[in-house]
Design an enzyme around this catalytic site. Sequence first.
Site, PDB file in Angstrom:
ATOM      1  CE  LYS A  59    -123.264  47.951  47.850  1.00 12.30           C
ATOM      2  NZ  LYS A  59    -124.589  48.245  47.272  1.00 12.30           N
ATOM      3  CD  GLN A  92    -126.165  46.959  44.258  1.00 10.48           C
ATOM      4  OE1 GLN A  92    -125.690  46.643  45.345  1.00 10.48           O
ATOM      5  NE2 GLN A  92    -126.001  48.167  43.737  1.00 10.48           N
ATOM      6  CG  ASP A 151    -128.843  49.950  50.620  1.00  7.43           C
ATOM      7  OD1 ASP A 151    -127.681  50.338  50.815  1.00  7.43           O
ATOM      8  OD2 ASP A 151    -129.176  49.220  49.675  1.00  7.43           O
TER       9      ASP A 151
END
Length: 283
Positions: free
Chosen positions: A53, A97, A120
């Site tokens: 990422k 994460q 997200d």
Amino acid sequence: MGKIIDGKAIASAWQEKLKEQFAYFAITVGRKPKLAVIMVGEDPASAIYVRNKIRACEAVGVTSEAYKLADSVEQSYLEDLVKKLNNDRAVDGILVQLPLPPAFNAKKIITLIDPKKDVDGFSAKNLGSLLLDDKKGLYSCTPLGIIQLILSTGTDLTGKHAVVVGRSNEVGKPVALMLLQHNATVTICHSKTKDLASFTREADVLVVAVGQKKLITADMVKEGAIVIDVGINRDENGKLCGDVDFEAVLPKASFITPVPGGVGPMTIAMLMANTLKAAKGNV
Ligand code: NDP
């Protein structure tokens, strides 16, 4: 023989387009967008995802700020960090994460992220936007990527029977809603589904997001189906593989995504797209 959907190439084309849009953002707004990435603990798979990422940020022109925390930190420390990033005007997107180590209350952390920075798309507000067809929300990256992969085949989803295996809040449920937005008729299967094969065999589009290698065998797939394999597993030799028996299903499918090189790269491309959307909303 089915065609392999090259997720890496499609993601790379997306990133090229996004790179131009990020450059335009930087010129017009006077700064690059910024993504904060938080990782807790040492999970090796998570470390690879975070690294990818951050690399994607560098490639498209996004400033990334990585917070790598030991799993000995307190839940309250993580909560305070999220609150601080929420209030930091220079931060456009926040990503925690997952999975967090078991000692943490991940749900509480996700709830704390400002929905406008929730790149997200896991917060209740953003999942609600998807449910209500509110295009202003930030939608989950993996499902967004899955839809783009299906559309890349030139298929019109209208009236197609899409079967989703898996009902997680991160993949199964949101992708089912997106397929519905595209006018597919959607069936969702899960671990309590009786006779899974009787559903998957009816699928024009089969999306599998379970996390069990070779769950989907050739006899479970309809001739000419589009098969999207979201799963990430290790085979007997330690090699990455999906949930679908790729070699056996390839001749039967019209299109199929490989693992690796299918859904994974598109998830990251969609994360960049969400970061741009969040940044535009933060000027
Ligand atoms: P979860 O573990 O949260 O969900 C798995 C789902 O599969 C659950 O809904 C579960 O049902 C269902 N399931 C389990 N066993 C069966 C079975 N035998 N038959 C039918 N359904 C079953 O996983 P995620 O949705 O987060 O992820 C799924 C996979 O996708 C994982 O391998 C993950 O690593 C991968 N992934 C890949 C991404 C990428 O970018 N490529 C991104 C995100 C995930 P129930 O609800 O009843 O328990």
